[in-house]
Design an enzyme around this catalytic site. Structure first.
Site, PDB file in Angstrom:
ATOM      1  CG  ASP A  65      -2.122   0.885   1.071  1.00  0.00           C
ATOM      2  OD1 ASP A  65      -2.396   1.317  -0.060  1.00  0.00           O
ATOM      3  OD2 ASP A  65      -2.795   1.157   2.084  1.00  0.00           O
TER       4      ASP A  65
ATOM      5  CB  CYS B 149     -23.725 -12.327  -3.865  1.00  0.00           C
ATOM      6  SG  CYS B 149     -23.450 -11.402  -2.351  1.00  0.00           S
TER       7      CYS B 149
ATOM      8  CB  CYS C  36     -15.503   5.685  -0.323  1.00  0.00           C
ATOM      9  SG  CYS C  36     -14.919   4.374   0.752  1.00  0.00           S
TER      10      CYS C  36
ATOM     11  CB  CYS D  79     -16.228   2.518   5.994  1.00  0.00           C
ATOM     12  SG  CYS D  79     -17.795   1.731   5.568  1.00  0.00           S
TER      13      CYS D  79
ATOM     14  CB  CYS E 213     -18.370  -2.952   1.052  1.00  0.00           C
ATOM     15  SG  CYS E 213     -16.734  -2.215   1.183  1.00  0.00           S
TER      16      CYS E 213
HETATM   17  C1  B12 Z   1      -6.638   4.463  -3.372  1.00  0.00           C
HETATM   18  C2  B12 Z   1      -7.001   3.354  -2.429  1.00  0.00           C
HETATM   19  C3  B12 Z   1      -8.158   3.511  -1.665  1.00  0.00           C
HETATM   20  C4  B12 Z   1      -9.128   4.689  -1.857  1.00  0.00           C
HETATM   21  C5  B12 Z   1      -9.954   4.467  -3.161  1.00  0.00           C
HETATM   22  C6  B12 Z   1     -10.699   3.122  -3.181  1.00  0.00           C
HETATM   23  C7  B12 Z   1     -10.783   2.490  -4.562  1.00  0.00           C
HETATM   24  N1  B12 Z   1     -11.808   2.778  -5.277  1.00  0.00           N
HETATM   25  O1  B12 Z   1      -9.880   1.783  -4.974  1.00  0.00           O
HETATM   26  C8  B12 Z   1      -9.955   4.657  -0.536  1.00  0.00           C
HETATM   27  C9  B12 Z   1      -9.291   5.605   0.470  1.00  0.00           C
HETATM   28  C10 B12 Z   1     -11.419   5.058  -0.649  1.00  0.00           C
HETATM   29  C11 B12 Z   1      -9.718   3.212  -0.095  1.00  0.00           C
HETATM   30  C12 B12 Z   1     -10.571   2.536   0.745  1.00  0.00           C
HETATM   31  C13 B12 Z   1     -10.359   1.242   1.176  1.00  0.00           C
HETATM   32  N2  B12 Z   1      -9.242   0.511   1.020  1.00  0.00           N
HETATM   33 CO1  B12 Z   1      -7.812   1.009  -0.188  1.00  0.00          CO
HETATM   34  N3  B12 Z   1      -6.448   1.292  -1.418  1.00  0.00           N
HETATM   35  C14 B12 Z   1      -6.188   2.195  -2.317  1.00  0.00           C
HETATM   36  C15 B12 Z   1      -4.931   1.875  -3.146  1.00  0.00           C
HETATM   37  C16 B12 Z   1      -3.765   2.737  -2.628  1.00  0.00           C
HETATM   38  C17 B12 Z   1      -5.095   2.066  -4.652  1.00  0.00           C
HETATM   39  C18 B12 Z   1      -6.406   1.469  -5.190  1.00  0.00           C
HETATM   40  C19 B12 Z   1      -6.757   1.954  -6.577  1.00  0.00           C
HETATM   41  O2  B12 Z   1      -5.891   2.245  -7.376  1.00  0.00           O
HETATM   42  N4  B12 Z   1      -8.061   2.049  -6.877  1.00  0.00           N
HETATM   43  C20 B12 Z   1      -8.575   2.412  -8.154  1.00  0.00           C
HETATM   44  C21 B12 Z   1      -9.029   1.122  -8.866  1.00  0.00           C
HETATM   45  C22 B12 Z   1      -9.678   1.441 -10.202  1.00  0.00           C
HETATM   46  O3  B12 Z   1      -7.847   0.375  -9.100  1.00  0.00           O
HETATM   47  P1  B12 Z   1      -7.517  -1.027  -8.358  1.00  0.00           P
HETATM   48  O4  B12 Z   1      -8.029  -1.021  -6.989  1.00  0.00           O
HETATM   49  O5  B12 Z   1      -6.056  -1.293  -8.549  1.00  0.00           O
HETATM   50  O6  B12 Z   1      -8.377  -2.023  -9.180  1.00  0.00           O
HETATM   51  C23 B12 Z   1      -7.859  -2.744 -10.271  1.00  0.00           C
HETATM   52  C24 B12 Z   1      -8.542  -4.065 -10.339  1.00  0.00           C
HETATM   53  O7  B12 Z   1      -9.716  -3.986  -9.586  1.00  0.00           O
HETATM   54  C25 B12 Z   1      -8.754  -4.241 -11.817  1.00  0.00           C
HETATM   55  N5  B12 Z   1     -10.017  -4.879 -12.132  1.00  0.00           N
HETATM   56  C26 B12 Z   1     -11.145  -4.971 -11.438  1.00  0.00           C
HETATM   57  N6  B12 Z   1     -12.043  -5.704 -12.097  1.00  0.00           N
HETATM   58  C27 B12 Z   1     -11.450  -6.089 -13.223  1.00  0.00           C
HETATM   59  C28 B12 Z   1     -11.912  -6.831 -14.266  1.00  0.00           C
HETATM   60  C29 B12 Z   1     -11.080  -7.062 -15.354  1.00  0.00           C
HETATM   61  C30 B12 Z   1     -11.594  -7.853 -16.462  1.00  0.00           C
HETATM   62  C31 B12 Z   1      -9.739  -6.516 -15.372  1.00  0.00           C
HETATM   63  C32 B12 Z   1      -8.814  -6.737 -16.531  1.00  0.00           C
HETATM   64  C33 B12 Z   1      -9.292  -5.750 -14.298  1.00  0.00           C
HETATM   65  C34 B12 Z   1     -10.160  -5.558 -13.245  1.00  0.00           C
HETATM   66  O8  B12 Z   1      -8.699  -2.974 -12.449  1.00  0.00           O
HETATM   67  C35 B12 Z   1      -8.214  -1.995 -11.544  1.00  0.00           C
HETATM   68  C36 B12 Z   1      -7.018  -1.271 -12.192  1.00  0.00           C
HETATM   69  O9  B12 Z   1      -5.900  -2.110 -12.329  1.00  0.00           O
HETATM   70  C37 B12 Z   1      -4.723   0.349  -2.810  1.00  0.00           C
HETATM   71  C38 B12 Z   1      -3.269  -0.140  -2.761  1.00  0.00           C
HETATM   72  C39 B12 Z   1      -2.702  -0.334  -4.155  1.00  0.00           C
HETATM   73  N7  B12 Z   1      -1.574   0.247  -4.423  1.00  0.00           N
HETATM   74  O10 B12 Z   1      -3.294  -1.018  -4.982  1.00  0.00           O
HETATM   75  C40 B12 Z   1      -5.407   0.208  -1.425  1.00  0.00           C
HETATM   76  C41 B12 Z   1      -6.189  -1.088  -1.090  1.00  0.00           C
HETATM   77  C42 B12 Z   1      -6.995  -1.450  -2.299  1.00  0.00           C
HETATM   78  N8  B12 Z   1      -7.088  -0.713  -0.015  1.00  0.00           N
HETATM   79  C43 B12 Z   1      -7.300  -1.647   0.808  1.00  0.00           C
HETATM   80  C44 B12 Z   1      -8.262  -1.576   1.859  1.00  0.00           C
HETATM   81  C45 B12 Z   1      -8.178  -2.641   2.951  1.00  0.00           C
HETATM   82  C46 B12 Z   1      -9.243  -0.562   1.866  1.00  0.00           C
HETATM   83  C47 B12 Z   1     -10.472  -0.460   2.797  1.00  0.00           C
HETATM   84  C48 B12 Z   1     -11.149  -1.794   3.115  1.00  0.00           C
HETATM   85  C49 B12 Z   1     -10.045   0.277   4.107  1.00  0.00           C
HETATM   86  C50 B12 Z   1     -11.150   0.508   5.136  1.00  0.00           C
HETATM   87  N9  B12 Z   1     -11.583  -0.503   5.850  1.00  0.00           N
HETATM   88  O11 B12 Z   1     -11.555   1.627   5.366  1.00  0.00           O
HETATM   89  C51 B12 Z   1     -11.398   0.474   1.966  1.00  0.00           C
HETATM   90  C52 B12 Z   1     -12.314  -0.321   1.003  1.00  0.00           C
HETATM   91  C53 B12 Z   1     -12.970   0.512  -0.071  1.00  0.00           C
HETATM   92  C54 B12 Z   1     -13.344  -0.313  -1.299  1.00  0.00           C
HETATM   93  N10 B12 Z   1     -14.473  -0.992  -1.269  1.00  0.00           N
HETATM   94  O12 B12 Z   1     -12.587  -0.332  -2.279  1.00  0.00           O
HETATM   95  C55 B12 Z   1      -6.463  -2.902   0.506  1.00  0.00           C
HETATM   96  C56 B12 Z   1      -7.382  -3.995  -0.082  1.00  0.00           C
HETATM   97  C57 B12 Z   1      -7.066  -5.422   0.348  1.00  0.00           C
HETATM   98  C58 B12 Z   1      -7.979  -6.391  -0.367  1.00  0.00           C
HETATM   99  N11 B12 Z   1      -8.291  -7.517   0.266  1.00  0.00           N
HETATM  100  O13 B12 Z   1      -8.419  -6.184  -1.486  1.00  0.00           O
HETATM  101  C59 B12 Z   1      -5.403  -2.328  -0.482  1.00  0.00           C
HETATM  102  C60 B12 Z   1      -4.948  -3.296  -1.563  1.00  0.00           C
HETATM  103  C61 B12 Z   1      -4.187  -1.860   0.354  1.00  0.00           C
HETATM  104  C62 B12 Z   1      -3.270  -3.026   0.725  1.00  0.00           C
HETATM  105  N12 B12 Z   1      -2.077  -3.086   0.164  1.00  0.00           N
HETATM  106  O14 B12 Z   1      -3.631  -3.897   1.503  1.00  0.00           O
HETATM  107  N13 B12 Z   1      -8.626   2.693  -0.668  1.00  0.00           N
HETATM  108  S1  SF4 Z   2     -17.887  -9.093  -2.893  1.00  0.00           S
HETATM  109 FE1  SF4 Z   2     -19.993  -8.386  -2.730  1.00  0.00          FE
HETATM  110  S2  SF4 Z   2     -21.077  -9.422  -4.400  1.00  0.00           S
HETATM  111 FE2  SF4 Z   2     -19.157 -10.528  -4.091  1.00  0.00          FE
HETATM  112  S3  SF4 Z   2     -19.698 -12.177  -2.673  1.00  0.00           S
HETATM  113 FE3  SF4 Z   2     -18.933 -10.461  -1.428  1.00  0.00          FE
HETATM  114  S4  SF4 Z   2     -20.796  -9.304  -0.857  1.00  0.00           S
HETATM  115 FE4  SF4 Z   2     -21.345 -10.675  -2.543  1.00  0.00          FE
HETATM  116  S1  SF4 Z   3     -19.178   0.248   2.401  1.00  0.00           S
HETATM  117 FE1  SF4 Z   3     -17.193   0.121   1.307  1.00  0.00          FE
HETATM  118  S2  SF4 Z   3     -17.463   1.449  -0.500  1.00  0.00           S
HETATM  119 FE2  SF4 Z   3     -19.143   1.921   0.923  1.00  0.00          FE
HETATM  120  S3  SF4 Z   3     -18.456   3.656   2.128  1.00  0.00           S
HETATM  121 FE3  SF4 Z   3     -17.859   1.826   3.269  1.00  0.00          FE
HETATM  122  S4  SF4 Z   3     -15.762   1.303   2.558  1.00  0.00           S
HETATM  123 FE4  SF4 Z   3     -16.623   2.785   1.107  1.00  0.00          FE
END
Ligand code: B12
Ligand code: SF4
Ligand code: SF4
Length: 303
Positions: free
Chosen positions: A125, A182, A204, A231, A234
């Site tokens: 992270d 789900c 969020c 939070c 989810c």
């Molecule tokens: C910015 C960030 C946040 C932001 C933005 C959230 C978001 N929308 O991602 C905020 C502050 C809101 C946040 C919140 C949380 N976060 Co955060 N966050 C990050 C961070 C630094 C970057 C994530 C990011 O780039 N998001 C933008 C999306 C678009 O990109 P992405 O997450 O990489 O998603 C990729 C895949 O999902 C993929 N993808 C998804 N579906 C599909 C389908 C196909 C076909 C393909 C090809 C790709 C694909 O595409 C995306 C781009 O590569 C990462 C660490 C990291 N460097 O990755 C931690 C991280 C995701 N966070 C984490 C956590 C724990 C949380 C929270 C649970 C914390 C909390 N309890 O409050 C919440 C959960 C919110 C949620 N439901 O996402 C963990 C998740 C662990 C896990 N089991 O997944 C991470 C990985 C940190 C870590 N190293 O442990 N977070």
């Molecule tokens: S990530 Fe969401 S949709 Fe997927 S199993 Fe968990 S609660 Fe259901």
């Molecule tokens: S339930 Fe998940 S996506 Fe919704 S506000 Fe909380 S951390 Fe963000």
């Protein structure tokens, strides 16, 4: 296929350090345009560093020239909210700062891989790596509708760490989604931040209670409820996080909540100023938000 000594050594060392799974993905796997679209649509809110990181996120070669693989590791955190007083704290933040805890362990793994001639860069992270994307690519689980990595039988309560390496380690195959029909996470999100497997940071509560630099908009603050920091709604809603036999992994005691934090009332926490705040939250990830932001969270919450 012959066993790969470097990968075997990595797996032994990772298990000894407390990591619960290791997966390996091709560093040049096609990430698609989801991240670029996320930013173009403004879903990163005021996290401007996401735009700065975009080129490196999309091209790991910019992070480590000659990179071949991204290794992703999981490390469990507490499965329950340990607060006894009102005001919940996200599970990941209950104990010590994981960045520091995991950085030391990743440095040990770096040394192990150097022995096999690898050059590495390690993050948890903390760097421009799409950790969830590579975790899914490396077969550790799938990206759920809550956007998180879900592991079959183990759920999502884990940190992800990433190691970029120049070693050509054998890769794992991605896993298909098991979300099925789900939609519980989307329904449980208090602000409607989840859409199409993606969380819009502008809505969020995790973003607003931790990362935001500006005051929470009233329509979001109204939904904060009992949350003091972060939070987990989810994740709590996800059936894969329900207690079960696969979820008995011991939690590192460094990640458990100290009694003083578990029992501190929101009133006591709200009265902490400057050095007292820093002392109370020394070593905790909560310290980073500062006392003024915590007071704002207390003001907005419903305890
Ligand atoms: C910015 C960030 C946040 C932001 C933005 C959230 C978001 N929308 O991602 C905020 C502050 C809101 C946040 C919140 C949380 N976060 Co955060 N966050 C990050 C961070 C630094 C970057 C994530 C990011 O780039 N998001 C933008 C999306 C678009 O990109 P992405 O997450 O990489 O998603 C990729 C895949 O999902 C993929 N993808 C998804 N579906 C599909 C389908 C196909 C076909 C393909 C090809 C790709 C694909 O595409 C995306 C781009 O590569 C990462 C660490 C990291 N460097 O990755 C931690 C991280 C995701 N966070 C984490 C956590 C724990 C949380 C929270 C649970 C914390 C909390 N309890 O409050 C919440 C959960 C919110 C949620 N439901 O996402 C963990 C998740 C662990 C896990 N089991 O997944 C991470 C990985 C940190 C870590 N190293 O442990 N977070
Ligand atoms: S990530 Fe969401 S949709 Fe997927 S199993 Fe968990 S609660 Fe259901
Ligand atoms: S339930 Fe998940 S996506 Fe919704 S506000 Fe909380 S951390 Fe963000």
């Amino acid at each position: 296929m012959l066993p790969c000594p470097a990968r075997q050594a990595l797996e032994y060392a990772a298990a000894a350090l407390g990591f619960t799974a290791v997966g390996v993905a091709d560093a040049h796997a096609d990430q698609g345009d989801r991240l670029a679209r996320f930013i173009a649509e403004g879903k990163h809110a005021d996290m401007d560093w996401m735009l700065r990181h975009l080129p490196a996120r999309q091209n790991p070669e910019l992070v480590l020239p000659g990179v071949k693989r991204v290794i992703i590791l999981t490390y469990e955190y507490a499965r329950h909210d340990a607060r006894q007083a009102a005001g919940s704290i996200a599970r990941y933040a209950q104990g010590e700062d994981y960045h520091k805890l995991l950085a030391g362990k990743l440095a040990d793994l770096d040394e192990t891989l150097q022995f096999y001639g690898g050059v590495q860069r390690c993050f948890s992270d903390s760097g421009p790596v799409s950790e969830r994307f590579f975790a899914a690519q490396a077969g550790l689980g799938w990206i759920g509708r809550n956007g998180l990595l879900i592991r079959p039988g183990k759920g999502s309560y884990c940190f992800l760490s990433s190691i970029l390496t120049t070693l050509e380690l054998p890769t794992n195959a991605p896993m298909r989604s098991h979300c099925g029909n789900c939609h519980r996470c989307e329904q449980a999100c208090p602000t409607g931040a989840l859409q199409n497997g993606c969380c819009d940071a502008r809505k969020c509560l995790s973003y607003w209670t931790i990362e935001a630099k500006s005051p929470t908009p009233p329509e979001i603050a109204q939904k904060q409820g009992n949350r003091l920091y972060g939070c987990d709604a989810c994740q709590e809603a996800c059936p894969w996080n329900a207690p079960g036999p696969g979820q008995q992994a011991a939690i590192d005691p460094h990640l458990l909540m100290p009694a003083a934090l578990s029992q501190a009332s929101t009133r006591t926490l709200g009265q902490l100023r400057d050095t007292d705040f820093d002392t109370f939250f020394a070593g905790s990830p909560i310290r980073r938000i500062g006392s003024a932001h915590l007071r704002l969270n207390i003001k907005n919450g419903n305890f």
